[in-house]
Write a protein that holds these residues in place. Structure first.
Motif, PDB file in Angstrom:
ATOM      1  N   ARG A 122      -7.941   3.661   2.129  1.00 22.86           N
ATOM      2  CA  ARG A 122      -7.263   3.922   1.026  1.00 22.86           C
ATOM      3  C   ARG A 122      -7.813   6.007   0.309  1.00 22.86           C
ATOM      4  O   ARG A 122      -7.608   6.221  -0.110  1.00 22.86           O
TER       5      ARG A 122
ATOM      6  N   GLU B  78      -6.697  -8.991  -0.443  1.00 25.76           N
ATOM      7  CA  GLU B  78      -4.888  -8.232  -0.833  1.00 25.76           C
ATOM      8  C   GLU B  78      -4.999  -8.035  -2.714  1.00 25.76           C
ATOM      9  O   GLU B  78      -3.901  -6.699  -2.869  1.00 25.76           O
TER      10      GLU B  78
ATOM     11  N   GLU C 116      -6.164  -4.607  -3.734  1.00 23.65           N
ATOM     12  CA  GLU C 116      -5.901  -3.875  -3.013  1.00 23.65           C
ATOM     13  C   GLU C 116      -4.252  -2.993  -3.850  1.00 23.65           C
ATOM     14  O   GLU C 116      -4.250  -2.514  -4.636  1.00 23.65           O
TER      15      GLU C 116
ATOM     16  N   ASN D  38      -9.506   4.736  -6.768  1.00 23.88           N
ATOM     17  CA  ASN D  38     -10.238   4.400  -5.687  1.00 23.88           C
ATOM     18  C   ASN D  38     -11.083   3.765  -5.714  1.00 23.88           C
ATOM     19  O   ASN D  38     -12.457   4.317  -4.448  1.00 23.88           O
TER      20      ASN D  38
ATOM     21  N   MET E 219     -11.570  -2.291   3.570  1.00 26.02           N
ATOM     22  CA  MET E 219      -9.221  -1.926   3.213  1.00 26.02           C
ATOM     23  C   MET E 219     -10.035  -0.262   1.854  1.00 26.02           C
ATOM     24  O   MET E 219      -8.921   0.637   1.742  1.00 26.02           O
ATOM     25  N   ALA E 220     -11.102  -0.689   1.017  1.00 27.01           N
ATOM     26  CA  ALA E 220     -11.172   0.948   0.137  1.00 27.01           C
ATOM     27  C   ALA E 220     -11.027   2.844   1.198  1.00 27.01           C
ATOM     28  O   ALA E 220     -10.673   3.279   0.257  1.00 27.01           O
TER      29      ALA E 220
END
Length: 357
Positions: free
Chosen positions: A302, A265, A268, A277, A298-299
């Motif tokens: 994005r 969390e 990010e 990124n 997570m990456a």
């Protein structure tokens, strides 16, 4: 990136010896910088990277005085072994790099004394290195990450870092204990072996966990807190009535999932803030495959990617100190012997990163 090639000596390369001893691992590494661009895989060449770990008995932590004794007993033999493996002599070395902090006082002192001795005996310049910057620069070199957000997770540190204006800026960090320390302390409660590392053994047990035990989730802006989580999971492990509800594997699984979700969390959030990124994971806990998996998901959402290394470079080692030290040496940074005092509280953002634009 500063053009370091213009500083190359006539022979066309530099050699550095690195000594790492900030905690229970003593590492010695020798690195070679060849002429070439960063994209050239041969620009930095690892000639030797050896390590010896002091392990306390299961259920116990390691004491600084015992670790320092281990380092004193091993360091000379390990340096000689490293030189033999790399097929170089003291005369070939351009500098001797050592961990100046942060870390545990007694082990740091044992290592810096060895570095001073070698420097004075052989007339080789000293370069003091910030332990955290060593992790970052080795991670960047091995993975090829350009300008990532860095998640630095180890036994003594938990930080979210991004580079700006020749400093590694700390965007968030732990408010109490480090994630590695949290895992280590829980391993003691369960009497899990310290060999090869308590965090590694927790990772293996967590793979067998099937039931999630609710734990506190303590994200405070860009920072996190872990003492409350540790207290809760320790209580679950000690509570006889609940032992039938949650197995040891379940508790390891629950602790990992909670801690790593918190780390994802805040990472990010930092990525959004600096509009990056890329995520680079460094430090001993960074070799945890579950953490890498969660961060990768997570990456990917994005449109980005993560960069990570294996235990050779994630876990404390001498080559990362040699790498960061040699980068500093090549732009004229050395450490006078009177300034080579180690510091347990050497902040990442205290370092002037002269070798980067």
């Amino acid at each position: 990136m500063v053009d370091l090639d213009k500083y190359l000596p006539e022979r066309g390369y530099y050699l550095a010896l690195g000594l790492e001893g900030s905690a229970n691992k003593l590492g010695v590494g020798i690195i070679k910088h060849n002429k070439g661009e960063r994209s050239d895989e041969n620009r930095a060449e690892v000639l030797c990277n050896i390590r010896d770990t002091y392990n306390a008995p299961p259920g116990e932590g390691f004491l600084p005085r015992d670790v320092a004794k281990h380092h004193r007993n091993k360091v000379v033999r390990m340096v000689l072994e490293a030189l033999k493996i790399a097929n170089v002599t003291y005369k070939d070395l351009d500098c001797i790099c050592f961990t100046q902090g942060p870390g545990m006082g007694a082990p740091l002192q044992a290592t810096v004394i060895a570095a001073r001795m070698l420097s004075q005996l052989h007339g080789i310049p000293l370069v003091g290195v910030n332990h955290c910057v060593g992790h970052i620069e080795m991670g960047r070199e091995i993975t090829g990450a350009d300008n990532p957000v860095v998640l630095y997770v180890s036994g003594g540190n938990t930080q979210i870092i991004a580079y700006s204006h020749q400093r590694y800026r700390i965007f968030g960090e732990t408010l109490d204990i480090a994630v590695g320390n949290c895992l280590d302390r829980f391993a003691r409660v369960l009497k899990i072996s310290n060999d090869p590392a308590p965090g590694y053994n927790i990772e293996q047990l967590a793979k067998k966990g099937t039931k999630y035990a609710p734990l506190p989730y303590a994200v405070k802006g860009m920072d996190i807190s872990m003492t409350g989580i540790l207290a809760q999971v320790e209580q679950l492990a000690k509570d006889k009535q609940r032992k039938t509800q949650y197995s040891m594997e379940d508790l390891c699984f629950s602790l990992q999932e909670t801690l790593f979700a918190m780390l994802v969390e805040i990472t990010e959030r930092a990525m959004a803030h600096v509009q990056s990124n890329q995520v680079l994971i460094v430090g001993g806990v960074g070799s945890n495959l579950r953490l890498q998996e969660m961060m990768s998901k997570m990456a990917a959402e994005r449109g980005g990617s993560i960069y990570a290394t294996d235990e050779r470079f994630c876990i404390d080692n001498g080559i990362m100190i040699a790498q960061a030290g040699l980068l500093a040496y090549r732009v004229g940074i050395t450490t006078d012997i009177k300034d080579s005092v180690c510091s347990q509280r050497f902040r990442t953002d205290d370092v002037y990163v002269k070798w980067r634009d």
